[in-house]
Design a protein around this motif. Structure first.
Motif, short mmCIF file in Angstrom:
data_model
loop_
_atom_site.label_atom_id
_atom_site.label_comp_id
_atom_site.label_asym_id
_atom_site.label_seq_id
_atom_site.Cartn_x
_atom_site.Cartn_y
_atom_site.Cartn_z
N LEU A 107 -2.29 4.07 6.96
CA LEU A 107 -3.63 4.65 7.61
C LEU A 107 -3.74 5.87 6.40
CD1 LEU A 107 -3.21 4.11 11.14
CD2 LEU A 107 -4.32 2.62 9.69
N MET A 108 -5.24 5.31 5.96
CA MET A 108 -6.01 7.06 5.91
C MET A 108 -7.21 6.79 7.09
SD MET A 108 -6.48 8.46 2.85
CE MET A 108 -6.26 7.49 1.58
N ILE A 109 -7.46 8.03 7.31
CA ILE A 109 -8.07 8.32 8.38
C ILE A 109 -9.17 9.09 7.47
CG2 ILE A 109 -8.19 10.11 11.10
CD1 ILE A 109 -5.24 8.80 10.94
N PRO A 110 -10.51 8.80 7.57
CA PRO A 110 -11.49 9.69 7.45
C PRO A 110 -11.85 10.83 8.63
CG PRO A 110 -12.51 7.81 8.24
CD PRO A 110 -11.04 7.11 7.78
N GLU A 111 -12.87 11.38 8.08
CA GLU A 111 -12.95 12.56 9.43
C GLU A 111 -14.14 11.64 10.06
OE1 GLU A 111 -15.72 15.87 7.15
OE2 GLU A 111 -13.51 16.59 6.66
N SER A 112 -14.61 10.74 10.19
CA SER A 112 -15.14 10.07 10.87
C SER A 112 -14.11 9.28 11.92
CB SER A 112 -16.13 8.96 10.69
OG SER A 112 -15.25 8.04 10.06
N GLY A 113 -12.78 9.61 11.61
CA GLY A 113 -11.68 8.93 12.45
C GLY A 113 -11.93 7.57 12.80
N ARG A 114 -12.31 6.36 11.91
CA ARG A 114 -12.32 5.12 11.90
C ARG A 114 -11.08 4.69 10.48
NH1 ARG A 114 -15.11 2.60 15.51
NH2 ARG A 114 -14.63 0.33 14.89
N PRO A 115 -9.95 4.71 11.76
CA PRO A 115 -8.49 4.30 10.65
C PRO A 115 -9.11 3.08 9.21
CG PRO A 115 -7.82 3.46 12.45
CD PRO A 115 -9.65 3.86 12.57
N ASN A 116 -8.69 3.09 8.23
CA ASN A 116 -8.37 2.10 7.11
C ASN A 116 -7.13 2.03 6.71
OD1 ASN A 116 -11.31 0.66 6.12
ND2 ASN A 116 -11.43 3.23 6.58
N VAL A 117 -6.88 0.38 6.54
CA VAL A 117 -5.30 0.10 6.67
C VAL A 117 -5.41 0.46 4.20
CG1 VAL A 117 -3.56 -1.32 5.84
CG2 VAL A 117 -5.27 -1.32 8.05
N VAL A 118 -4.29 1.40 4.37
CA VAL A 118 -3.96 1.43 2.30
C VAL A 118 -3.12 0.29 2.83
CG1 VAL A 118 -3.10 3.44 0.82
CG2 VAL A 118 -4.72 3.85 3.04
N GLU A 119 -1.59 0.11 2.85
CA GLU A 119 -0.89 -0.79 2.44
C GLU A 119 -0.60 -1.11 4.29
OE1 GLU A 119 2.22 0.73 0.68
OE2 GLU A 119 2.29 2.68 2.60
N PHE A 120 -0.16 -2.46 3.86
CA PHE A 120 0.92 -3.12 4.66
C PHE A 120 2.70 -3.06 4.35
CE2 PHE A 120 -3.39 -5.15 7.14
CZ PHE A 120 -2.93 -4.81 7.89
N ASN A 121 3.37 -3.13 4.50
CA ASN A 121 4.44 -3.26 4.16
C ASN A 121 5.53 -4.01 5.49
OD1 ASN A 121 4.81 -1.44 2.52
ND2 ASN A 121 5.07 0.66 3.07
N VAL A 122 6.65 -4.41 5.25
CA VAL A 122 7.20 -5.47 6.40
C VAL A 122 8.76 -4.75 6.26
CG1 VAL A 122 5.52 -7.51 5.12
CG2 VAL A 122 8.08 -6.97 4.78
N ARG A 123 8.58 -3.74 6.16
CA ARG A 123 9.74 -3.35 6.73
C ARG A 123 9.85 -1.49 7.53
NH1 ARG A 123 8.96 0.86 3.12
NH2 ARG A 123 7.75 0.38 1.22
N PHE A 124 10.78 -0.88 7.84
CA PHE A 124 10.71 0.66 8.61
C PHE A 124 10.75 1.32 6.81
CE2 PHE A 124 13.06 -0.38 12.33
CZ PHE A 124 12.74 -0.81 12.59
#
Ligand code: AMP
Ligand code: GLY
Length: 424
Positions: free
Chosen positions: A270-287
């Motif tokens: 996740l990337m969490i900007p000051e506005s607080g609405r999270p965006n996805v930076v990446e998905f991984n399919v593992r821990f």
């Protein structure tokens, strides 16, 4: 449910953490790990099958009569390990190849997010050198984010304010891969959400924060991760709820509409900007590694029950309990990591018992370790080991982890001295 045999695939710090958690399970009678490391060797029987040898892994799972296979890294999943195991009726923690493609291709992940209306950075797909300048102009005034569309082992992303560097990375990626992604830069603070899911439901593990740059203050080259802590206070209850609503629920619906639902853990960067609405930076399919090392110790419930439930669509019937403790881990990296790590050096002090005090406990999570001819511990990888700790506060956990790290010697090694700084 006693007497279960589990095969863990992989050989890093994540897999040592998985073996630790599974060896504490009241259900597990026998643990196998392949290829493993010196840490997993003390909890499991290590085997020599490589994590990328799908035929070898299938044979091994059958030979040891595995009741559950837990896939650590993404490569075997992208190559169809879960598909092959499923055809033989062996439950696998980790998704089938079609769904693992979410990590295998950044473009595919973007297309899925667009279809599922999940918030992420705007992007261009570039296939021709003649389009590079226009695209760079489009995202100018902020750093350029260039992502190769292949499994690149953490080396596929360049974030740079240097136009010439962005241009040449785009050009070389088009030449080698046929296409490349140029993304809008997202400002904010990063966090990782690990979500265990199956066809019946999902369980969000406490959010954590990794430290991807090699040196203190988030300087230096990108690495696989130099340390992490959990929970990450940047993910407030409100942000967690928003993440579930805008990202996890739509992704779960998408991933479970497939012929075989997603069974494993989805790593949401996740990337969490000051506005607080999270965006996805990446998905991984593992821990994540090292996120796994500090997230699993905060799960109070039996780890086998959780992983096995996810592998068999039983999550909705499972209640998972978490600890109120804090956890931190500090990676000890080899000289030259990440560009050219020196291997084969003796590691001293890492075979000691876990540290324990009224303030918490600390233990060594092995990663790139093996045994030399006289049984001595030697380094075999870039990230050699990590010192992990839990405590009643983040300060206490960080202090314990560093206290343990101080007792370990590896010539030329380096580590960050500021793990947890954003929260402290
Ligand atoms: P990825 O492999 O996609 O996670 O990218 C590696 C790192 O690059 C991330 O952990 C971020 O620090 C950074 N990064 C990736 N995408 C972006 C973006 N759109 N904006 C800002 N930073 C990014
Ligand atoms: N620590 C980041 C990752 O596992 O991808």
């Amino acid at each position: 449910m006693a007497g279960k045999v589990v095969l863990v695939v992989g050989g890093g710090g994540r897999e040592h953490a998985l073996c630790m958690g599974l060896s504490d399970s009241r259900h597990v009678s026998k643990l196998h790990c392949t290829p493993g490391n010196a840490g997993t060797a003390s909890l499991a029987t290590n085997h020599s099958v490589s994590a990328s040898d799908i035929t070898g892994l299938l044979r091994l799972a059958q030979e040891v009569s595995a009741d559950l296979v837990v896939a650590g890294p993404e490569a075997p999943l992208c190559a169809g390990l879960a598909d092959e195991l499923s055809a033989q009726g062996i439950p696998c923690f980790g998704p089938v190849a079609a769904l693992a493609h979410l990590e295998g291709s950044k473009l595919h992940a973007k297309e899925v997010m667009r279809a599922a209306n999940v918030p992420t950075a705007a992007f261009h797909v570039l296939e021709h050198g003649s389009d590079i300048d226009t695209a760079l102009n489009d995202f100018s005034g902020q750093p350029w984010v260039v992502k190769r569309d292949v499994l690149a082992g953490g080396k596929g992303v360049v974030v740079t304010e240097d136009r010439a560097e962005a241009f040449s990375f785009i050009q070389s990626s088009i030449e080698s891969d046929g296409r490349v992604l140029l993304e809008e830069f997202l400002p904010g603070e990063e966090a990782s959400m690990l979500v265990v899911m199956d066809g019946s439901g999902f369980v969000c593990l406490p959010a954590s924060q990794d430290h991807k740059r090699a040196y203190d203050g988030d300087n230096g080259p990108n690495t696989g991760g130099m340390g992490a802590y959990c929970p990450a206070p940047v993910v407030t209850n409100e942000i967690r709820d928003l993440t579930i609503q805008t990202i996890i629920e739509p992704m779960h619906a998408y991933l479970c509409a497939a012929e075989q639902p997603y069974r494993g853990v989805l790593y949401v960067g996740l990337m969490i900007p000051e506005s607080g609405r999270p965006n996805v930076v990446e998905f991984n399919v593992r821990f994540g590694d090292p996120e796994c090392q500090i997230t699993l110790p905060l799960i109070e419930s039996d780890l086998f029950e959780l992983l096995n439930a996810a592998a068999t669509d039983g999550l909705s019937k499972l209640e998972v309990k978490f600890s109120a403790l804090h956890a931190a881990t500090v990676v000890l990296a080899a000289e030259g990591y990440p560009s050219s790590p020196v291997k084969g050096r003796t590691v001293r002090g890492a075979d000691s018992e876990p540290l324990s005090s009224s303030n918490g406990k600390a233990w060594v999570s092995h990663a790139g370790t093996g045994r030399g001819p006289n049984g001595e511990l030697i380094s075999t990888g870039g990230r050699v080991l990590a010192c992990s700790a839990t405590g009643p506060t983040l300060e206490a956990a960080v202090e314990m982890a560093y206290a343990l790290l101080d007792t370990i010697e590896l010539e030329g090694s380096h580590h960050r001295t500021d793990i947890g700084f954003r929260a402290l």
